[in-house]
Design a protein around this motif. Structure first.
Motif, PDB file in Angstrom:
ATOM      1  N   SER A   1       0.843  -1.187   0.000  1.00  0.00           N
ATOM      2  CA  SER A   1       0.000   0.000   0.000  1.00  0.00           C
ATOM      3  C   SER A   1       0.884   1.245   0.000  1.00  0.00           C
ATOM      4  O   SER A   1       1.930   1.278   0.644  1.00  0.00           O
ATOM      5  N   ARG A   2       0.483   2.270  -0.737  1.00  0.00           N
ATOM      6  CA  ARG A   2       1.218   3.531  -0.879  1.00  0.00           C
ATOM      7  C   ARG A   2       2.513   3.361  -1.673  1.00  0.00           C
ATOM      8  O   ARG A   2       3.466   4.118  -1.496  1.00  0.00           O
TER       9      ARG A   2
ATOM     10  N   GLU B   1     -10.500   0.326  -6.664  1.00  0.00           N
ATOM     11  CA  GLU B   1     -10.044  -0.780  -5.825  1.00  0.00           C
ATOM     12  C   GLU B   1     -11.283  -1.590  -5.443  1.00  0.00           C
ATOM     13  O   GLU B   1     -12.072  -1.190  -4.587  1.00  0.00           O
TER      14      GLU B   1
ATOM     15  N   THR C   1      -6.310  -3.168  -6.587  1.00  0.00           N
ATOM     16  CA  THR C   1      -6.302  -3.389  -5.143  1.00  0.00           C
ATOM     17  C   THR C   1      -4.928  -3.886  -4.695  1.00  0.00           C
ATOM     18  O   THR C   1      -4.532  -5.001  -5.056  1.00  0.00           O
ATOM     19  N   PRO C   2      -4.163  -3.119  -3.898  1.00  0.00           N
ATOM     20  CA  PRO C   2      -2.824  -3.583  -3.497  1.00  0.00           C
ATOM     21  C   PRO C   2      -2.846  -4.917  -2.761  1.00  0.00           C
ATOM     22  O   PRO C   2      -1.929  -5.730  -2.922  1.00  0.00           O
TER      23      PRO C   2
ATOM     24  N   GLN D   1       2.476   6.241   4.479  1.00  0.00           N
ATOM     25  CA  GLN D   1       1.533   5.667   5.438  1.00  0.00           C
ATOM     26  C   GLN D   1       1.347   6.594   6.642  1.00  0.00           C
ATOM     27  O   GLN D   1       0.230   6.773   7.135  1.00  0.00           O
TER      28      GLN D   1
ATOM     29  N   ARG E   1      -0.796   9.477   5.488  1.00  0.00           N
ATOM     30  CA  ARG E   1      -1.925   9.088   4.645  1.00  0.00           C
ATOM     31  C   ARG E   1      -3.221   9.788   5.025  1.00  0.00           C
ATOM     32  O   ARG E   1      -4.053  10.075   4.166  1.00  0.00           O
TER      33      ARG E   1
END
Length: 324
Positions: free
Chosen positions: A11-12, A33, A114-115, A147, A150
């Protein structure tokens, strides 16, 4: 038959901006996503819902942007789709949904972003034996910084992010918690890189040389490069306000230097030295700050778990994939 590709990775790490770029090609449709494998399908199995239930929620996410309502369980009951809209029994539901998107958009390829699908590659291969995976990689310091910051995405973009999700990302952005989560994620990244249907992509290369990299990816999908692919917006940045700019901004590659403290940089470089893309800084920790991070970790973990409840179709399975 619609060609399918799945953008996966930490993610990110740049999964969203890559989806935006690919989706600007006239023959490629990029989805939201969808969280099909980690949320929707497990929830359907647990609660005994059929394909009508799943299809309706896929449409609500993709067509109406209602993911947060679905994730929180606050979405009112959706009408069942017409039977003729659903794929036949021999076609996996998500593949049928991709075919619907491609028909409506006049596209030949659908790209999902979608990660978390990083952890569901085997399930995806069963439904899409010919799929490609675009695996995003990024300097761990940039991931931890993104993160940590975020929660600012909502403020920068003036988006309607539910208070519960905003609280979740603020608590889960604790640097040590994210460093612990990153361990298993990078293990999965290393495993995936050796698989023949996985195409590794360094975020830093994408940003510094977007024409070449996007042309390579378009070719892998059977399309010619379209220069419009590089004109992505700056939406979703956790480092800078979204100002309506377009194009890849190389200044963001250094954003983590301002977002992380010297102690946080030191921790990341100590734990993930072999994964660094840019040279190590030689940062030194501050003892007081390090103790503060350790002291605040249990509360951050407890609050992150509390606000994450209901965010996974099967929390036990998700935890096993993320931690074990």
């Amino acid at each position: 038959m619609t060609r399918a590709a799945f953008i996966i990775g930490p993610s990110r790490s740049g999964t969203s901006v890559l989806a935006l770029a690919l989706g600007r090609h006239p023959r490629i449709e990029a989805t939201e996503e969808l969280h099909f494998y980690n949320l929707l399908q497990p929830a359907a199995v647990a609660d005994g819902h059929g394909k009508e239930w799943l299809w309706a929620r896929l449409c609500a996410i993709q067509d109406e942007g209602r993911f947060f309502e679905i994730k929180s369980g606050s979405l009112a009951e959706l009408p069942n789709p017409a039977s003729e809209d659903l794929p036949g029994a021999e076609t996996p539901l998500l593949r049928g949904f991709f075919d619907r998107l491609a028909r409506n958009a006049g596209a030949a390829t659908v790209v999902e972003q979608t990660p978390m699908n990083l952890y569901y590659r085997d399930e995806i291969r069963r439904d899409f034996p010919d799929a490609l995976f675009f695996l995003m990689r990024r300097d761990p310091r940039a991931i931890i910084a993104s993160q940590k910051m975020r929660w600012k995405v909502g403020a920068h973009g003036q988006r309607e992010i539910p208070a519960r999700d905003l609280a979740r990302v603020r608590h889960s952005g604790h640097p040590i918690l994210q460093l612990l989560l990153l361990r298993k994620t990078l293990q999965e990244v290393r495993l995936a890189m050796g698989e023949p249907d996985v195409v590794p992509i360094a975020y830093e290369v994408l940003v510094t040389d977007p024409d070449r990299k996007l042309a390579e990816l378009a070719e892998r999908l059977g399309h010619e490069y379209d220069p419009a692919m590089r004109d992505v917006s700056d939406g979703g940045s956790s480092h800078t306000p979204e100002g309506g700019r377009t194009g890849f901004d190389t200044q963001r590659l250094e954003g983590w230097r301002k977002s992380l403290t010297a102690t946080e940089i030191w921790l990341t470089e100590r734990l993930y030295r072999d994964e660094l893309v840019m040279p190590a800084t030689g940062a030194r920790p501050r003892v007081g700050e390090l103790l503060g991070l350790l002291f605040s970790l249990p509360r951050a973990l407890a609050m992150a778990l509390y606000y994450s409840a209901g965010g996974y179709g099967n929390l036990v399975d998700a935890a096993r994939r993320r931690f074990l």
